[in-house]
Motif scaffolding. Sequence first.
Motif, short mmCIF file in Angstrom:
data_model
loop_
_atom_site.label_atom_id
_atom_site.label_comp_id
_atom_site.label_asym_id
_atom_site.label_seq_id
_atom_site.Cartn_x
_atom_site.Cartn_y
_atom_site.Cartn_z
N TYR A 29 46.97 58.44 50.45
CA TYR A 29 46.81 58.92 49.08
C TYR A 29 46.55 57.76 48.12
O TYR A 29 45.68 57.84 47.25
N GLU A 30 47.29 56.66 48.29
CA GLU A 30 47.12 55.52 47.40
C GLU A 30 45.76 54.84 47.59
O GLU A 30 45.18 54.32 46.65
N ARG A 83 54.98 59.57 44.79
CA ARG A 83 53.63 60.10 44.57
C ARG A 83 53.45 60.51 43.11
O ARG A 83 52.39 60.32 42.51
N ILE A 84 54.50 61.09 42.49
CA ILE A 84 54.41 61.52 41.10
C ILE A 84 54.40 60.33 40.15
O ILE A 84 53.60 60.25 39.22
N GLY A 290 48.99 64.22 47.05
CA GLY A 290 48.12 63.65 46.03
C GLY A 290 47.03 64.59 45.55
O GLY A 290 46.27 64.24 44.64
N LEU A 291 46.95 65.80 46.13
CA LEU A 291 45.88 66.74 45.77
C LEU A 291 46.36 67.87 44.88
O LEU A 291 45.58 68.74 44.50
N ILE A 309 56.88 69.76 45.91
CA ILE A 309 56.84 69.61 47.37
C ILE A 309 56.11 70.77 48.02
O ILE A 309 55.27 70.59 48.92
N CYS A 310 56.39 71.99 47.56
CA CYS A 310 55.72 73.17 48.13
C CYS A 310 54.22 73.14 47.84
O CYS A 310 53.41 73.57 48.69
N GLU A 311 53.82 72.65 46.67
CA GLU A 311 52.40 72.63 46.33
C GLU A 311 51.63 71.66 47.23
O GLU A 311 50.54 71.99 47.72
N GLU A 312 52.18 70.48 47.46
CA GLU A 312 51.42 69.46 48.19
C GLU A 312 51.77 69.41 49.68
O GLU A 312 50.94 68.98 50.49
#
Length: 415
Positions: A29-30, A83-84, A290-291, A309-312
Amino acid sequence: MSKKGIRPKSPRNLLFVFEILALLLLFVYEGDKIDRLTLGTGIGLVIIIYLSNYILTKISYGDNYIFLIVTMLISIGIVMIYRIDSSLGIKQLIWLSIGIFLFFLTYFILKYIRGWKNFIYLYIIASYILFFITFVFGSRKGGAINWVSFGGIAFQPAEITKLLVIFILASYYSDTSRWKELKYGPYYLMGIIYSFILLLFLQRDLGTALVFYGIFIMIQFIYEEDRKLVLYNIGLFAIGGILGYTLFDHVKIRFQAWLNPWKYIERQGYQITQSLFAIAEGGFFGRGLGLGYPDFIPVVYTDFIFSAICEEMGVFTGIGIIMLFMILVYRGFKIAISQESLFYKILALGISILFGIQSFIILGGVLKMIPLTGLTLPFVSYGGSSILSSFIALGVLQICSEEIKIKEEFDEQRD
C-alpha cells in the motif's frame, strides 16, 4: 498437556507468519513511500509481539493462549491505524510496548504479593481519588468529562477505576462472612457502586457507567444470596436509563440517530450511516488495504476502527475479530470456572465480563444494534488509556489462570 502447562509454539509461529503477511500488504500500500520509519515500525511490531509471546511461555504456566488472542487483535488494529495515519500507528506501537511491559509488571506483582482480597478499603479510596482528579483536572470531550491531561499526556482515570471495581467486588464476595456481621452489608456495597455510577452520570460518561453496571449486576447475580437485590438493581437500571435520556441532550441525539440515522444523515446520523456504508462497501473480502475511504468516518481510528477494518479487509475479517473476542471471553470464563480461589475466580469472571461488555457495546453501536457510546474496542482501537488498562486487566487474568496450573500440579504430585 504436559505438566509444564500450555506451550503454544505452533500458534505463535502462525501469528509470526500473519504479522509478516500483514506488513507486506502494508508495504504494498505504501509503495515508494516506504521509509526507514515505516520499515522500523513494522519490524518493531513483529519483534515486540513475537518476543513477548515467547517470554510468556517461559515464565508462566498459565493460559498463554489469551495473550496470543490479544496480540492477534493488536496486529489487526495497529496495521489499520498505521494505514489511516502513520503517526498514530507509531504512537500506538509505543503504547503497545508500554502496555506489554505493564502486563508483565502486573503479572509479577500479583504473583509475588499476596493478600489482595484484604485491600477493599484501599480500592474504594483509590476509586474516589480518581473521580476527584477527573472532576478537578478533567476536560470535556464528546459531551463527557473523562479526560485528564498532565504534561501533554491525556488519559482516562475511569479506565483504572473499572479494574478497581472488579477488585472491590472480588474482595467483598470472597469474604462475605466479615460483611454479614453488618446488618446492611450488601446495601453498603450497592451504595458504593451506585455512587460511582452517579459520579459517572455527573461526568456524563454514560458508556463507562453502563460498563460498571454490567460488571456489578452480573457478579451480583451469581454470588448474591439475597435475590431481591438483583431485582432492585434491574429497576434502578431502568430508572437510570430514563433519567439519562431525559437529562442529557447528547444521549437523546445518539438515541434518535440509532432509531433512524437516515433522517439525520447530515448531522447526528452521519457517523453511523458512514459506518454502515463502509461495512457494506467492503463486502466479504474487502476493497483492499489502502483502497477504502475510512477518513469519511469521524474519529474512525477510535470508535469506528471496526468499520474501517471491514471496508478494507472484509466482513470475514470483522467476523474473525468478533470470534477472537468470543474466544477470549470464553477462555476467561473457563479460567473462572476452574479456579479454586474464590477471589481469583471472581477476578477472572469480572475481567472476562469487562472485555465482553465493552466489545459488545462498541460493536453493537457500530453495527446499529444499540445506540452509540464513546467507548473504544479493546486492543484494536487507538488509545493509550484503553491499551494500558486492558493489558493490566490481561495480566490479572493471566495470574488467575496460573493459579489453576499450580493447583493441577499439586494434585498430580499428591496422587
